[in-house]
Design an enzyme around this catalytic site. Structure first.
Site, short mmCIF file in Angstrom:
data_model
loop_
_atom_site.label_atom_id
_atom_site.label_comp_id
_atom_site.label_asym_id
_atom_site.label_seq_id
_atom_site.Cartn_x
_atom_site.Cartn_y
_atom_site.Cartn_z
N GLY A 683 0.82 -1.20 0.00
CA GLY A 683 0.00 0.00 0.00
C GLY A 683 0.85 1.25 0.00
O GLY A 683 2.06 1.21 0.24
N SER A 684 0.21 2.37 -0.30
CA SER A 684 0.90 3.65 -0.27
C SER A 684 -0.08 4.71 0.19
O SER A 684 -1.29 4.58 0.01
CB SER A 684 1.48 4.00 -1.64
OG SER A 684 0.46 4.03 -2.61
N GLY A 685 0.46 5.77 0.80
CA GLY A 685 -0.39 6.80 1.34
C GLY A 685 0.20 8.18 1.15
O GLY A 685 1.08 8.39 0.31
N SER A 686 -0.26 9.14 1.98
CA SER A 686 0.13 10.52 1.81
C SER A 686 1.63 10.73 1.96
O SER A 686 2.25 11.50 1.22
CB SER A 686 -0.60 11.40 2.84
OG SER A 686 -1.99 11.25 2.70
N PHE A 687 2.24 10.04 2.92
CA PHE A 687 3.62 10.33 3.25
C PHE A 687 4.57 9.16 3.00
O PHE A 687 5.71 9.20 3.45
CB PHE A 687 3.73 10.76 4.71
CG PHE A 687 3.04 12.06 4.98
CD1 PHE A 687 3.38 13.20 4.27
CD2 PHE A 687 2.03 12.14 5.92
CE1 PHE A 687 2.72 14.41 4.52
CE2 PHE A 687 1.38 13.34 6.16
CZ PHE A 687 1.72 14.48 5.46
N GLY A 688 4.12 8.12 2.34
CA GLY A 688 5.06 7.04 2.10
C GLY A 688 4.38 5.77 1.62
O GLY A 688 3.21 5.77 1.24
N VAL A 690 3.97 1.31 2.24
CA VAL A 690 3.96 0.27 3.26
C VAL A 690 4.35 -1.05 2.61
O VAL A 690 3.81 -1.43 1.57
CB VAL A 690 2.57 0.14 3.92
CG1 VAL A 690 2.62 -0.91 5.01
CG2 VAL A 690 2.13 1.48 4.50
N LYS A 705 6.25 0.93 7.28
CA LYS A 705 5.84 2.17 6.64
C LYS A 705 7.07 3.04 6.41
O LYS A 705 7.67 3.55 7.36
CB LYS A 705 4.81 2.91 7.50
CG LYS A 705 4.32 4.23 6.91
CD LYS A 705 3.29 4.86 7.83
CE LYS A 705 2.79 6.18 7.27
NZ LYS A 705 1.79 6.80 8.18
N ASP A 811 -7.95 11.71 10.72
CA ASP A 811 -8.00 11.14 9.37
C ASP A 811 -8.62 9.75 9.40
O ASP A 811 -8.09 8.80 8.83
CB ASP A 811 -6.59 11.08 8.77
CG ASP A 811 -6.62 10.90 7.25
OD1 ASP A 811 -7.68 11.19 6.65
OD2 ASP A 811 -5.60 10.50 6.67
#
Length: 990
Positions: A683-688, A690, A705, A811
């Site tokens: 997975g990936s998100g706002s700041f990096g 996983v 992460k 969030d």
């Protein structure tokens, strides 16, 4: 309750009501042996006539446990049974009997007791059997008997008791193992609208007076042993009937023609009986939603059998039809395409339907399930099936279908099960099947398919249940891309024309349990890497051209139950451990050069080797290993010293507030993720991003992460998340294991957080499976959703109420809710969380903002206008999350435009039209269960109440004005009550 004697009319009704609607248990005070002794003396005192001197022994000369008719518990010496049946005792029943609080059985039948039954019997919480038959008791049956929650047998017949339940409108007594005939006395309930007697052991026929209870709207008695035929005028005398459930009984005869007058009926469930003949016209049943006739003997394999389907075109609300497993013959009428556009479930399998599949079925664009298996259908699959873009299950197996599999099958993007086995399909598998990215089960076995297996098959990473291409004419090699099916449970390529070596990459199918490659032309050796398939139970490599030896590591597969390598060219020693210990589980005939193994195999002994040479070789091997270990130890020490010196020279970026966390090195993370390989990216998100990894310090997989430090705010996100998680512990919060603040191999800053790995991914992947690659995934049922919602609320309650410092998550959304092996929810991603200390009722932020206040759709409207973050903001996000869970719609769905949003979408249909806003997968699950096994949808207790409550809380939490939103304390209290009530109802139903 196990059985009933003949009871008075009202008495029987009271008994059923007593069992079904008893209140909560109460606890009576135990006063010891003396209390029992005094209670028995008072019982004796109330007896005015004792013709057989039965109670003569009831005196102080012997212990009361030795008195006639008394049985005591050996441990406590308390009275557990009072049995005085048939002694012709005359007198009243003393209320002091209620003090015998250990009493399990009270039997006073065949005596001459008079007066009223004392209310004090309700104090006997352990009572299981009560028999007062054949006495002269009068008055009303004591309502306090409802406190006797352990009561299983109650006999009060042949007294002069009365009761008054004539105003009863809803009567439910399911799942009680009640035997015998249905009592005619129920007919006295003239105002009855709902009657549920399902899941008992009733036998006999339905009393004819039942059909005169004209107020009935819901009649359900499934899963009994009731027989007989339906009265000819049944639906004339029950004009208000809306739901009829009589499935899983022994009814026989025809479906009566008077059903044409059941104009109010919405559900007709007659499955699993012995009904025969033609189905009459249902043209006037315009409100019909569910029709279940499966598992009967309907139809005569004639051309007229399916004419009734034409009459169903008037039922515009029809949602599900099942006529499976009958004797229906003839061809499907083209008018089937004129059925309701709301039709989602159509079960036609297990009949003798012939002819071609009407192309008009392609007009039923709402279909999510079409089952036509085990018929005599022929011809091609109509290309119009490409219109069925909501289809999830398509079963056409065991027919005589032929031609190519149409490329339009690729239009069915929602498909998760496709079964075409045992037909006469030919040609290649269309590459367009690669568009079916939700496909979990694909069975094309026993056809005439040929060519190579398209690589698009192996790109279906959603395949988790099975891929069966056996008994066809596929050629070429088994491509190494098979490793893409990492979560597949069954692979069957047997009896084709495949050749080449067995790809080593198949060992990357980590979940594989069943692998069948027999009957091909595979050559080369058996890959030892197969031993890494720890869950493998069935392995068949027989009838190929394999050579070499059987790898000894195969014996390390603990769960392997079947191993077949017969008719190959294998040689060498057969292992003797694991699956090889049991000759019944292994087959290896036709390999003339195999030797050794267990004695039951009767193989020749293997030739012995030169022991002296072996010993000499072993000595040098040990010496070499020792030398290598010494070298590695010296090298490790040198490297460690170097990095320690370098680390001491480097100024740490970290805030001192994260020093309490144990650190892990960049090297450990790099090694544990195979160099942060894309195959480990989850997975990936706002700041990096996983990654899934494995650290030597942890027994299980972890989630790593890795912060994208080029992203503005990433450094602060790292500090925030560490500070938020380092000191909090809760079963519904993700656990931070360690962190890394170091440099990568290029000398650049590197920061990462290490968490517990959640095997079942995120809630978002379960709600919106188009983004998921989870193993064995199905849609979440209502039980799972109730549990997950309650788990998330529990986590939020902890953050808002129970931490030393108030923590605002800021969030909350489905992608930040992770699910472990047991589907327990864990709230994650505290990268923009706020820590707040409360001093003199004034909130003070302890961390500065990083400019982001949540995610579009989940962030409350006030954040967009510059308002400060608050617990009310978290509650808004929680409310939106709840509504998404029960509607299946994201708040950012494209339908929410021009001022419309998820909250208003729900509010406009709440509470009268829940079906319009309920997640279709929830509806389809319940409807499918109902079609298949009877009455689940409408008779799981409290389902509707549960849904209404969940929608109400979601709406209350997502109000536009912060002050109007529910707080987390009230939410968790209500959710815990909802979960307890709902799960209790489900357990009672099951």
């Amino acid at each position: 309750m196990k059985s009933f004697s003949l009871l008075s009319p009202i008495l029987f009704l009271f008994i059923l009501t007593l069992i079904c609607f008893g209140p909560n248990k109460i606890v009576a005070m135990t006063l010891g042996n003396q209390t029992d002794y005094l209670a028995l003396l008072q019982f004796k005192k109330s007896i005015t006539s004792d013709p057989y001197s039965t109670l003569e022994s009831w005196n102080s000369s012997i212990h009361f446990c030795k008195w006639r008719g008394i049985t005591c518990s050996p441990m406590h010496q308390r009275v557990i049974e009072l049995n005085l049946k048939g002694y012709e005792l005359h007198g009243s029943l003393s209320p002091h009997v209620g003090n015998l609080t250990f009493l399990i059985s009270l039997n006073l039948r065949n005596n001459s007791f008079f007066g009223e039954i004392p209310q004090e019997l309700g104090q006997l919480l352990q009572l299981q059997q009560l028999s007062l038959t054949n006495n002269s008791f009068v008055g009303e049956i004591p309502t306090n008997l409802t406190f006797c929650s352990n009561l299983t047998s109650l006999y009060l017949d042949n007294n002069k008791l009365i009761g008054n339940l004539s105003s009863l409108t809803r009567f439910s007594c399911g799942s009680n193992n009640i035997q015998g005939n249905i009592p005619q006395e129920i007919c006295h309930l003239k105002n009855l609208s709902l009657l549920f007697l399902g899941q008992n052991e009733f036998s006999g026929t339905i009393p004819s007076c039942f059909y005169n209870i004209s107020s009935l709207t819901n009649l359900a008695m499934p899963m009994n042993r009731i027989h007989g035929s339906l009265p000819l005028n049944m639906f004339n005398t029950l004009p208000h009937l809306q739901e009829l459930y009589i499935g899983a009984n022994q009814f026989s005869g025809p479906i009566v023609n008077s059903i044409i007058n059941a104009t109010s009926i919405t559900t007709l469930s007659l499955e699993d009986n012995h009904f025969v003949g033609q189905v009459p016209s249902l043209a006037r049943l315009r409100g019909l939603q569910y029709l279940n006739l499966e598992d009967n003997n309907l139809g005569n394999n004639s051309t007229k059998d399916l004419e009734f389907l034409k009459s169903l075109t008037n039922s515009s609300k029809l949602y599900g039809i099942s006529i499976a497993n009958n004797n229906f013959g003839g061809i499907l009428p083209n008018s089937i395409g004129n059925l309701s556009t709301e039709l989602k479930l159509l079960f036609l399998g297990g009949n003798m339907i012939s002819g071609q599949i009407p192309p008009e079925i392609g007009y039923l664009v709402s279909l999510i399930l079409l089952a036509m298996e085990q018929n005599q259908l022929e011809g091609n699959i109509p290309t119009t099936f490409g219109n069925l873009q909501n289809m999830q299950v398509l079963a056409l197996n065991e027919n005589k279908l032929s031609g190519d599999i149409p490329s339009s099958i690729g239009n069915l993007s929602q498909l998760y099960k496709l079964d075409l086995h045992l037909n006469m399909f030919e040609g290649n598998i269309p590459p367009s099947i690669g568009n079916c990215q939700k496909l979990q089960s694909l069975d094309l076995s026993q056809n005439k398919l040929r060519g190579t297996i398209p690589l698009e098959i192996f790109n279906l990473v959603s395949l988790t249940n099975l891929l069966d291409l056996s008994h066809n004419s596929f050629s070429g090699s088994l491509p190494r891309e098979v490793r893409m099916l990492k979560n597949i449970g069954l692979l069957n390529f047997s009896y084709n024309h495949l050749s080449g070596e067995i790809p080593i990459s198949i060992s990357e199918c980590a979940i594989l349990e069943y692998l069948d490659l027999q009957g091909n032309s595979f050559n080369g050796t058996i890959p030892p890497s197969l031993a890494s398939l720890k869950g493998l139970q069935y392995l068949d490599l027989s009838i190929n051209q394999l050579s070499g030896s059987i790898p000894g590591v195969i014996q390390n597969i603990v769960g392997l139950k079947h191993f077949n390598v017969s008719f190959n060219m294998l040689e060498g020693e057969v292992p003797t451990e694991g699956v090889f210990e049991n000759s019944a589980q292994i087959e290896m005939i036709g390999n003339k050069k195999l030797c050794g193994g267990i004695s039951q195999l009767h193989l020749p002994a293997c030739p012995t080797k030169d022991r002296k040479h072996k010993k000499h070789h072993k000595f040098w091997l040990i010496a070499m290993i020792v030398s290598v270990l010494c070298f590695l130890l010296i090298l490790s020490t040198s490297i460690t010293s170097y990095w320690m010196r370098k680390r001491n020279q480097k100024r740490s970026f970290d805030s001192p507030t994260i020093d309490q966390l144990n650190k892990v090195s960049y090297q450990d993370l790099h090694r544990g993720t195979d160099g942060f390989s894309i195959t480990n990216l989850i997975g990936s998100g706002s700041f990096g991003s996983v990654y899934k990894g494995n650290l030597m310090t942890e027994d299980n997989f972890v989630a790593i992460k890795v912060l994208n430090l080029q992203k503005k705010g990433a450094h602060k996100s790292f500090i925030l998340e560490c500070n938020a998680l380092k000191n909090i512990r809760h079963r519904n919060l993700v656990k931070i294991i360690t962190c890394c603040s170091s440099s990568d191999y290029k000398g650049q800053d590197f920061k990462a957080l290490v968490f517990d790995y959640m095997k079942n991914g995120s809630l978002e992947q379960w709600l919106h499976s188009e983004i998921s690659n989870l193993e064995n995934q199905t849609s979440l049922d209502l039980t799972h959703r109730v549990n997950i919602i309650t788990d998330v609320a529990s986590a939020l309650h902890y953050l808002h109420q129970d931490c030393e410092q108030l923590i605002l998550h800021c969030d909350l959304k489905p992608s930040n809710v992770l699910l472990d092996d047991d589907m327990v929810a864990h709230v994650s991603d505290f990268g923009i969380a706020r820590l707040v200390s409360v001093i003199d009722d004034t909130s003070h932020k302890k961390t500065s903002t990083i400019g982001i206040k949540g995610t579009v759709g989940y962030a409350p409207p006030e954040y967009g206008m510059g308002s400060e973050v608050s617990t009310c903001g978290d509650m808004y996000s929680f409310g939106i999350l709840m509504l998404e869970m029960v509607t299946g719609r994201r708040p950012t769905n494209k339908v929410f435009e021009d001022g419309q949003n998820l909250h208003n979408f729900v509010a406009n249909s709440f509470p009268d039209n829940l079906i319009n806003i309920l997640d279709p997968s929830l509806v389809s699950r319940d409807a499918e269960v109902e079609i298949q096994d009877g009455n689940r949808k409408n008779f799981i207790p409290n389902v509707e109440e549960c849904l209404v409550s969940l929608f109400r809380i979601g709406l209350s939490c997502s109000m536009e004005q912060p002050k109007e939103r529910m707080n987390i304390v009230d939410v968790t209290r209500e959710l815990n009550i909802i979960r307890k009530t709902f799960l209790a109802g489900v357990r009672a139903h099951n």
